[in-house]
Write an enzyme that holds these catalytic residues in place. Structure first.
Site, PDB file in Angstrom:
ATOM      1  N   CYS A 111      48.042  39.188  43.937  1.00 38.66           N
ATOM      2  CA  CYS A 111      46.690  40.042  43.496  1.00 38.66           C
ATOM      3  C   CYS A 111      45.391  39.572  43.827  1.00 38.66           C
ATOM      4  CB  CYS A 111      46.869  40.365  42.205  1.00 38.66           C
ATOM      5  SG  CYS A 111      48.170  41.451  41.657  1.00 38.66           S
ATOM      6  N   HIS A 244      39.724  42.499  40.236  1.00 41.60           N
ATOM      7  CA  HIS A 244      41.091  43.105  40.443  1.00 41.60           C
ATOM      8  C   HIS A 244      41.395  44.026  39.416  1.00 41.60           C
ATOM      9  CE1 HIS A 244      45.203  43.515  41.129  1.00 41.60           C
ATOM     10  NE2 HIS A 244      45.455  42.739  40.023  1.00 41.60           N
ATOM     11  N   ASN A 274      47.316  49.481  39.834  1.00 43.71           N
ATOM     12  CA  ASN A 274      47.115  47.962  40.249  1.00 43.71           C
ATOM     13  C   ASN A 274      47.749  48.011  41.580  1.00 43.71           C
ATOM     14  OD1 ASN A 274      47.471  45.463  40.934  1.00 43.71           O
ATOM     15  ND2 ASN A 274      48.233  44.696  38.951  1.00 43.71           N
TER      16      ASN A 274
END
Length: 318
Positions: A111, A244, A274
């Site tokens: 990520c 993020h 996500n």
């Protein structure tokens, strides 16, 4: 030389999977997911692929920058979920968009991947080796999700985002990046060793959600403070904190710890979930195209994820 983002692009799969649809697959509900994550839906690939989304996002970024593919010197693609291993996703993107003069390779930092790729591009530009670099985050996480695991399948979505990073005169802004492999078991995904080995739950993403939450709300504010100090900037001088998009509660906790208003922390996770390394560039592109980003604004980009890896950079919008 310093780096600047001169164009952005993104690509979102057409198929939208909302919380009601998820609740028909596992024991959960729309209210339960929204309360704990802030997510309302996610998009998953059907006809698209990690490569095709990366190429489309790249083409849109080039159009936004007013550049031709032949002007690109390098392509960096961050992904953990590409359908191709050889050739790498970056070389597939090069072929599809016609960036005949570009070198390319992939980066795996989960990520935090787009941030790491952006920092890598910064170093190439600072060295004078390359001037125009495509930085892409593209993920098809729906292939890595166990759709029977309520703890993970509610969280993740697919998508791609890209930025054209170009050189300009001036002093480079300092970034920061860290890893802690000792805590890497908090978020894992393995592959089969051979074709005879049957896949099991370890072949899907597995996450200790509480451990990841504690890690993020501690380390992200710390690394943001670190890059602010390195660049002699105060929090008041930052216009946007583009983080993020993992979980709404994480972003709210980071804002509280930094004592910065949540209005400076834009979110789109409610629509996309996500998307790992694609989340920062997708959000950056949405804000760019909505006209939210103004010349001279200071922007913090920060990301965190498996590894465990986390980092932050400051960009000045042009």
């Amino acid at each position: 030389m310093r780096a600047r983002i001169s164009g952005t692009g993104s690509c979102i799969p057409l198929h939208r999977l909302d919380n009601e649809a998820i609740s028909r697959m596992v024991d959960t509900s729309d209210a339960w997911i929204r309360e704990r994550t802030g997510i309302e839906s996610r998009h998953v690939i059907c006809e698209e692929s990690t490569v095709s989304m990366a190429a489309e996002a790249a083409e849109r970024a080039l159009q936004n920058a007013g550049m031709d593919p032949e002007e690109i010197d390098m392509i960096l693609v961050s992904t953990i979920s590409s359908e191709v291993i050889l050739p790498c996703t970056a070389c597939e993107v090069q072929r599809r968009i016609g960036a005949v003069n570009a070198a390319g390779f992939d980066i795996n930092a989960a990520c935090a991947g787009f941030l790491v790729a952006y920092q890598t591009a910064e170093m190439y530009i600072a060295s004078g080796m390359y001037r125009n670099i495509l930085v892409i985050g593209s993920e098809g996480l729906s292939h890595l999700v166990n759709w029977k695991d309520r703890g993970t399948c509610i969280l993740f979505g697919d998508g791609a985002g890209a930025a054209v990073v170009t050189s300009q005169s001036g002093e480079r802004l300092e970034g920061a990046c860290h890893s802690d492999g000792k805590k890497g078991t908090a978020l894992t995904c393995r592959t089969r060793y051979n074709e005879d080995e049957m896949p099991d739950d370890r072949c899907y993403m597995q996450m200790d959600g509480q451990a990841v939450f504690r890690f993020a709300v501690k380390k992200v504010p710390e690394v943001i403070e670190e890059v602010l100090e390195k660049n002699h900037l105060s929090k008041d001088e930052i216009d946007w904190f583009i983080l993020h998009q993992a979980n709404g509660r994480i972003l709210e906790s980071v804002a509280r710890r930094l004592e910065v208003g949540i209005e400076k922390f834009p979110m789109n996770l409610q629509e996309y979930g996500n998307t790992s390394s694609a989340s920062v560039p997708i959000l950056l592109d949405e804000m760019n195209r909505k006209g939210c980003l103004k010349p001279g604004q200071n922007i913090v980009m920060a990301a965190f994820g498996a590894g465990l890896t986390w980092g932050a950079s400051i960009i000045q919008w042009q």
